[in-house]
Design an enzyme around this catalytic site. Structure first.
Site, PDB file in Angstrom:
ATOM      1  N   ASP A 494      -1.929   1.320  -2.610  1.00 34.78           N
ATOM      2  CA  ASP A 494      -2.056  -0.028  -2.312  1.00 34.78           C
ATOM      3  C   ASP A 494      -3.642  -0.326  -2.349  1.00 34.78           C
ATOM      4  O   ASP A 494      -3.760  -1.357  -2.256  1.00 34.78           O
ATOM      5  CB  ASP A 494      -1.449  -0.259  -0.864  1.00 34.78           C
ATOM      6  CG  ASP A 494      -0.012  -0.429  -0.978  1.00 34.78           C
ATOM      7  OD1 ASP A 494       0.293  -1.064  -2.071  1.00 34.78           O
ATOM      8  OD2 ASP A 494       0.897  -0.343   0.225  1.00 34.78           O
TER       9      ASP A 494
HETATM   10  C1  GLC Z   1       1.472   2.737   2.614  1.00 37.73           C
HETATM   11  C2  GLC Z   1       2.604   2.034   1.967  1.00 37.73           C
HETATM   12  C3  GLC Z   1       3.222   2.438   0.684  1.00 37.73           C
HETATM   13  C4  GLC Z   1       1.789   2.729  -0.159  1.00 37.73           C
HETATM   14  C5  GLC Z   1       0.919   3.774   0.584  1.00 37.73           C
HETATM   15  C6  GLC Z   1      -0.068   4.212  -0.145  1.00 37.73           C
HETATM   16  O1  GLC Z   1       2.558   3.868   3.071  1.00 37.73           O
HETATM   17  O2  GLC Z   1       3.708   1.471   2.967  1.00 37.73           O
HETATM   18  O3  GLC Z   1       3.887   1.460   0.211  1.00 37.73           O
HETATM   19  O4  GLC Z   1       2.632   3.415  -1.314  1.00 37.73           O
HETATM   20  O5  GLC Z   1       0.754   3.071   1.595  1.00 37.73           O
HETATM   21  O6  GLC Z   1      -0.931   3.141  -0.400  1.00 37.73           O
END
Ligand code: GLC
Length: 803
Positions: A494
């Site tokens: 993210d």
């Molecule tokens: C958090 C989010 C997930 C994402 C991860 C890595 O766990 O909920 O959707 O893939 O971060 O950024």
């Protein structure tokens, strides 16, 4: 140092010291009604929507010793007045003689001994009910009679949990409480929750005569509002004030005069906290749950649910810590994440549009398919409802209203408004569901796409298969200059948010994996033409990944919008990312030589004794072009932290290359059970996986955070059951393909699969990691490694000899 121990026979973790290094919790109830309870009895309870229908006020940011949501006071009559304490330790923080908090399956049981009084409180939500039960038994352990009172307390919140914190006049002006007296003499303290257009009633009551009550926090704490939860002034008066609040901070405090408990004598009090549209609607339930026998039956019902859930897969491996996780804690956590998504925890409080994450739930659901496949299918259907007609998916949605949003991408004006990976995960989930159940009819089920007309009617419907195809098509058409999928706002990671034009190697691999799944599925349902077309897409993406993304010793992770590599040896920071390595193996894109070298690089550069780091080295300082990842210090979260979710992918990749010893070593180093004795520095619950552990570039290396709601649960469970132990549902049957530590002499697994039970006994006489010499089904040798679908409701023996 440890703060408790595992009691596998009783299916509990027992906390023996309430002063755990961080708050440790357990979930009770469901998202329909429930929340979590911490090791000191504090609770956060909501109904339906944790953001917009919060019932009690739990603010995790407050110090650990502060009252949170709910507690119990006991007061002993002494010549000078009263001695007041809480048998849950918080908020009075007295010295306890014994303390045990049993973290059970859907319940907490706190047993404590203070001042010669034993309190046992079982806290749970009966199955399919909208009330929290606290079944409290108090025993006098002393030789003398003791006169005592029992005062359970809850503190309400405005239903809109965020408003509670941001509007300090309007909110308290709406908070009102009233006492209702039933004909039978019982009292119910009600509290009004005026939801947008409907009003609801929170109720708090017990099965014991209430001599007085309090609904105003200020009066309860006393000292003109300067009283504290540790010693509420009103508890030193004989009675509470019976004040029905018409504004202010509403609480529910119920005074029960237990009278004299003789030596050895005990009394049971059952409290109920619930919410309903009207009292009338729940009156019968309220009356029923006053009966200890009915409460006990409800508790047994809860136990039966969990026993049944866990019984679907039971393992017996040579590794005790693995057995502890796989037979209880890991599948339990899978169910909790499936249920709560990232909606409500100590870290995520359901605010804003966060709700259910498309990618998160599509992955979570795969962790429960072996245990509750039809519940899994229901969630898969919900997810498909928020897929767009062009195949991409809405990033998040509210499960109550089914309103969806584009997630964080809304907040960065100049970045793309979709995520490149969301819609691809659902392909994996649907295929896993069909492999588990054989229910190919599901593929024809019609489900609307997300877009709606002015009246709220869906603009288009499509079969489940059509949804999957649109997802594939979306990515196929959305590629950049190297022929790799455009990143969109982000992919699984993210926090790397590059300007438009960037390409994601991760999404390329996820797309490859989804294509591989689709080809297998299409061949099974005999759509050879499409299978071939998808095979071509696979081959062409594989070519692009190998042509442009191999960096010599590993695969790069992104091309940015200038075509510059990220995750390359050429970079000063962020040289290598774990996901580009594990997923190039999972997708099958990496030829063997590259796969082996890439995984060696992971081991050499990213592995630490506390787990595999997501990337290395961490960026040091904010870089607006890269985005969120650079807001963390090196070693934290996605920026070079041990982001646990990605560890099982490396384990899976290792099993695909036959490295059972390495896969298991990675499994072991993050098994929370093994943190039990070093938990002072690790801090989180030793009975569930956290989302992240600080990496070795960080001064607090080894510190865990964000426990419970993490994709780690589902993926470690899949990595261990389906890849290390290697028992994997397939369209044709149950594939047996273990990749275990060479030292293991074997293991056993009992698995329910398509209306039959398989007792699988794997023997490893030659001490190898992978390879099958012989499979016997009910004594008869079968060809290959796939146990056929039997569907006869019977128990079958499967003997497997590795070699
Ligand atoms: C958090 C989010 C997930 C994402 C991860 C890595 O766990 O909920 O959707 O893939 O971060 O950024």
């Amino acid at each position: 140092m440890s703060f408790g121990y595992f009691d596998d026979a009783q299916k509990v973790y027992v906390i023996t010291d309430p002063r755990t290094p961080a708050t440790w919790i357990n979930y009770i109830g469901t998202i329909g009604f429930g929340g979590f309870v911490d090791q000191t009895g504090g609770a956060l309870i909501c109904k339906g929507d944790p953001a917009l229908n919060r019932i009690i006020k739990y603010i995790p940011q407050l110090p650990n010793g502060d009252f949170k949501g709910e507690t119990l006071y006991i007061r002993i009559k002494v010549p000078s007045g009263y001695k007041v304490f809480s048998p849950f330790y918080v908020p009075t923080l007295d010295n306890y003689d014994r303390y045990e908090c049993r973290v059970g399956l859907g319940y907490m049981k706190i047993l404590s001994e203070f001042y010669g009084i034993r309190t046992e409180a079982v806290i749970f939500v009966p199955m399919n009910q909208s009330c929290e039960i606290r079944d409290i038994c108090i025993t006098n352990l002393t030789k003398e009679p003791i006169e005592l009172d029992v005062i359970p307390v809850v503190e309400y919140t405005h239903f809109d949990a965020l408003k509670q914190l941001t509007n300090a006049d309007w909110v308290p002006q709406t908070m009102q409480s009233k006492i209702v007296e039933e004909d039978a003499g019982y009292k119910i303290l009600t509290q009004y929750a005026f939801m947008n257009k409907e009003s609801r009633i929170n109720y708090f009551t017990s099965n014991y005569p209430i001599s007085s009550f309090e609904s105003d926090r200020k009066i309860f704490l006393g000292n003109r509002g300067y009283g504290i939860w540790k010693c509420p002034k009103s508890l030193y008066e004989d009675e509470l004030s019976n004040y029905e609040a018409r504004r202010g901070d509403n609480i529910g405090a119920l005074m029960h005069h237990i009278g004299i408990l003789e030596s050895g004598e005990h009394k049971e009090i059952i409290t109920q906290l619930g919410q309903a549209a009207s009292l009338r609607e729940v009156m019968q339930d309220i009356q029923r749950y006053r009966d200890p026998a009915i409460v006990n039956k409800a508790f047994i019902g809860l136990k039966e649910f969990w026993e049944n859930y866990l019984s679907k897969i039971v393992v017996d491996t040579p590794d005790a810590a693995m057995n502890t996780m796989l037979n209880m804690h890991n599948p339990r956590q899978c169910y909790i994440t499936k249920n709560w998504s990232r909606y409500l925890s100590q870290y995520q409080l359901g605010f804003g549009a966060r709700g259910i994450g498309f990618r998160d739930s599509a992955q979570d659901v795969m962790g429960i398919l072996g245990h509750a496949p039809e519940e899994g299918r229901e969630l898969i259907e919900m997810l498909l409802h928020v897929q767009n007609r062009n195949g991409s998916a809405m990033h998040q949605f509210n499960p109550v209203t089914m309103e969806a949003s584009a997630g964080d991408s809304r907040e960065m004006e100049d970045r793309p408004k979709y995520y490149s990976d969301d819609h691809l995960w659902i392909v994996l989930a649907v295929c896993a569901y069909i492999k588990e159940t054989g229910n190919t009819a599901f593929l024809s089920k019609q489900i609307p796409f997300y877009e709606k007309d002015k009246e709220g009617k869906p603009l288009e419907w499509g079969s489940v298969l059509e949804h999957l195809k649109r997802g594939i098509e979306f990515t196929k058409e959305d590629c950049g200059v190297h022929g790799l999928p455009l990143l969109g706002f982000a992919d699984w990671n993210d926090t790397v948010n590059l300007p438009y034009g960037a390409e994601s190697v991760f999404t390329a691999n996820l797309y490859g994996t989804a294509l591989k799944e689709m080809v297998e599925l299409l061949r099974y349902i005999r759509d050879e033409a499409l299978a071939q077309a998808y095979e071509e897409c696979y081959v062409s993406m594989k070519k692009n990944v190998n042509q442009y993304c191999w960096d010599g010793k590993w695969y790069i992770r992104y091309f940015d919008h200038h075509g510059q590599k990220i995750g390359s040896n050429e970079n000063e920071k962020g040289k290598i990312y774990a996901n580009a390595q594990s997923w190039s193996v999972i997708s099958g894109f990496a030829p063997y030589d590259r796969a082996a070298v890439a995984l060696q690089s992971v081991n050499r550069i990213l592995n630490t004794r506390n787990g595999i780091k997501l990337s290395d080295p961490g960026y040091d300082g904010y870089d607006s072009e890269k985005g969120g990842i650079t807001t963390y210090p090196p070693g934290a979260k996605e920026n070079g932290g041990i982001f646990l979710h990605s560890n099982p992918w490396v384990m899976m990749a290792e099993t695909m290359l036959g490295n059972g010893d390495q896969a298991f070593a990675y499994y072991n180093q993050i098994n929370p059970v093994l943190k039990n004795d070093v938990v002072e520095s690790y801090e989180c619950e030793p009975y569930c996986y956290p989302q992240n552990i600080l990496g070795d570039e960080h001064p607090q290396f080894g510190l865990a955070r964000n426990s419970w709601l993490s994709g780690t649960a589902s993926w470690v469970y899949q990595a261990s059951v389906k890849y290390i132990l290697g028992v994997r549902p397939n369209y044709e049957g149950l594939m047996i393909d273990p990749c275990i530590p060479s030292q293991w002499k074997g293991f056993r697994m009992r698995k329910h699969f398509r209306n039959a039970v398989f007792e699988i006994d794997v023997k490893n006489p030659e001490g190898i990691c992978k390879g099958i010499k012989q499979v016997l089904l009910d004594g008869k040798e079968i060809e290959g490694q796939i146990i056929p679908v039997l569907e006869d409701g019977k128990v079958h023996n499967v003997q497997v000899i590795m070699g």
